[in-house]
Design an enzyme around this catalytic site. Structure first.
Site, PDB file in Angstrom:
ATOM      1  N   HIS A 156       3.788   1.787   4.339  1.00  0.00           N
ATOM      2  CA  HIS A 156       4.407   3.035   4.785  1.00  0.00           C
ATOM      3  C   HIS A 156       3.735   4.238   4.123  1.00  0.00           C
ATOM      4  CE1 HIS A 156       7.790   5.577   6.165  1.00  0.00           C
ATOM      5  NE2 HIS A 156       7.553   6.244   5.042  1.00  0.00           N
ATOM      6  N   GLU A 157       3.632   4.178   2.814  1.00  0.00           N
ATOM      7  CA  GLU A 157       3.048   5.311   2.095  1.00  0.00           C
ATOM      8  C   GLU A 157       1.554   5.445   2.377  1.00  0.00           C
ATOM      9  OE1 GLU A 157       4.983   7.390   0.917  1.00  0.00           O
ATOM     10  OE2 GLU A 157       6.781   6.147   0.915  1.00  0.00           O
ATOM     11  N   HIS A 178       1.035   7.685   5.347  1.00  0.00           N
ATOM     12  CA  HIS A 178       1.043   9.106   4.981  1.00  0.00           C
ATOM     13  C   HIS A 178      -0.279   9.493   4.309  1.00  0.00           C
ATOM     14  CE1 HIS A 178       5.186   9.564   6.061  1.00  0.00           C
ATOM     15  NE2 HIS A 178       5.656   8.798   5.087  1.00  0.00           N
TER      16      HIS A 178
END
Length: 451
Positions: free
Chosen positions: A22-23, A26
């Site tokens: 997920h990170e 980003h």
């Protein structure tokens, strides 16, 4: 590994993997958009390990493995050198900020597809969706022993897991649905399952049982586990005997023994019970006696109890080739997403119980259980958890990705960013909402443990 330690370990592994992806979503889009990333952290709190990369980003593994974050250069959070101002997140065009924020949930969505593809290629063992026993609503709807459930409300059910999920989901709406089956003789038919007959406030976690369905693999084998002294089976049958027939009628599961014994007793004379014992087939004569328990009505009995239940071996395999697994994984992701959004809608409207909301304790228990079932089951669990993480982060709650996306959509409409005051107020509201959701999830976890 013990249940507690195993649950903790597999939760850390699961959340660590999903949070990292997920990170990284980003991070990857931010870097390619020219935004400077100050810290990439998996977990919150005190750093357990850290390293600074050549790009100037500090990579951290922190103590609390329940999330993570990517900290980007931002003039709202501290001073920015004039030469780096163009690398600040807040200086980026709104469409670029939207892309950076949306990249996290998108990474989890893509990971879900990849995990399901791997699961389909590996092959997930399961049970055939065969009815073992039908009573109540299921029996009244025409379902019977030996029926193979082919589709529920138009949704194919190649294994019992798919059938159970489809039945439990549609049961929440308490509406009648079509169930396509193949009977024991190979004939296909459509049954109208009357789920509208479920009680209004029924326990939604027991939907399958309440509609009167028992899968074949949940039936007890017809093996004698105990014999009561003073009753006809004492001295005739032995522990470990497998009952194969009673008075010429084949026996396939322990639940079939009772009705056959009642019929034998009503006939009024002795009958033959055929058993397998140590590889030999025996035919033994037994006459049931009328038994009157302290509570309940009298019945004919021979005095046997079933052996301890053991899970039978899997008899189905959900598997696709590498090419066929691609569309299958995409379809399954879409179906899971649709079911998840529908469940959220049901909880908001009150049709689904908020007890369906689970927290880290339940996640840990399911992680441990799925890991114990094998690689394919663990991949399936990870895929669902990854999708859930994507959906939760897209909820329009400030401090989550969905809340930031809401801010940017408002900015697109009004032509200017929201005021700092409005954004701070939103953050407080978001914290309160998130705290409420987490509190409810923890409460459900603890309640489930107590039950």
């Amino acid at each position: 590994m013990s249940g507690f330690l195993g649950s903790v370990w597999w939760m850390i592994v699961s959340l660590g993997l999903l949070v990292t992806f997920h990170e990284y979503g980003h991070y990857w889009v931010a870097r390619r958009s020219g935004v400077k990333v100050l810290r990439f952290s998996v977990g919150f709190g005190k750093p357990l390990w850290s390293r600074r990369g050549r790009d100037g980003t500090e990579y951290v593994i922190a103590a609390l493995p329940l999330g993570g974050y990517v900290k980007m250069l931002d003039e709202r959070e501290g001073e920015v050198a004039p030469g780096e101002a163009d690398q600040a997140f807040n200086r980026q065009p709104v469409w670029r900020r939207i892309a950076i924020v949306a990249a996290g949930p998108l990474a989890n969505l893509l990971l879900c597809v990849a995990l399901l593809w791997t699961m389909f290629v590996v092959g997930r063992p399961d049970f055939e969706p065969v009815v073992g026993h039908a009573e109540g609503i299921a029996e009244a709807s025409g379902l019977q022993r030996g029926d193979t459930v082919l589709a529920v409300d138009g949704r194919p059910t190649p294994t019992w897991s798919e059938a159970a999920m489809a039945l439990a989901t549609t049961a929440i709406d308490r509406r009648d649905i079509d169930v396509r089956v193949r009977d024991a003789n190979g004939n296909q038919a459509t049954r109208r399952l009357g789920l509208s007959g479920l009680p209004v406030d029924y326990d939604q976690r027991r939907a399958i049982a309440l509609m009167g369905l028992t899968p074949r693999h949940h039936l007890l084998p017809p093996v004698v586990g105990g014999i009561q002294s003073g009753l006809p089976a004492w001295g005739v049958l032995a522990e470990g005997d497998r009952v194969t027939a009673i008075d010429g009628t084949p026996v396939r599961s322990f639940d079939e023994i009772g009705p056959l014994v009642q019929a034998l007793g009503d006939r009024g004379d002795a009958g033959m019970i055929e058993v397998q014992r140590d590889g030999d087939r025996l035919a033994l004569e037994i006459a049931p006696v009328r038994h009157q328990p302290e509570a309940g009505g009298a019945y004919w009995a021979i005095g046997i109890s079933p052996a301890s239940a053991q899970m039978p071996p899997y008899d189905a395999l959900l598997r696709h080739g590498p090419l066929q697994a691609v569309p299958a994984a995409v379809r399954e992701t879409g179906r899971l997403a649709s079911d998840s959004f529908a469940m959220i809608g049901r909880m908001f409207t009150g049709r689904a119980s908020v007890e369906n909301l689970s927290g880290p304790i339940t996640i840990a228990r399911y992680a441990n259980a799925s890991a114990g079932l094998g690689l394919a089951w663990f991949l399936s669990f990870l895929a669902l958890l990854s999708l859930s993480l994507a959906i939760i982060n897209l909820l329009p709650i400030p401090i989550l990705d969905g809340g930031h996306l809401l801010y940017y959509l408002i900015e697109l409409v009004k032509g200017s960013p929201l005021s700092e005051r409005a954004m701070v107020a939103g953050q407080y509201i978001g914290l309160a909402m998130l705290a409420g959701l987490m509190g409810l999830a923890f409460y459900n976890d603890i309640l489930l443990l107590l039950r």
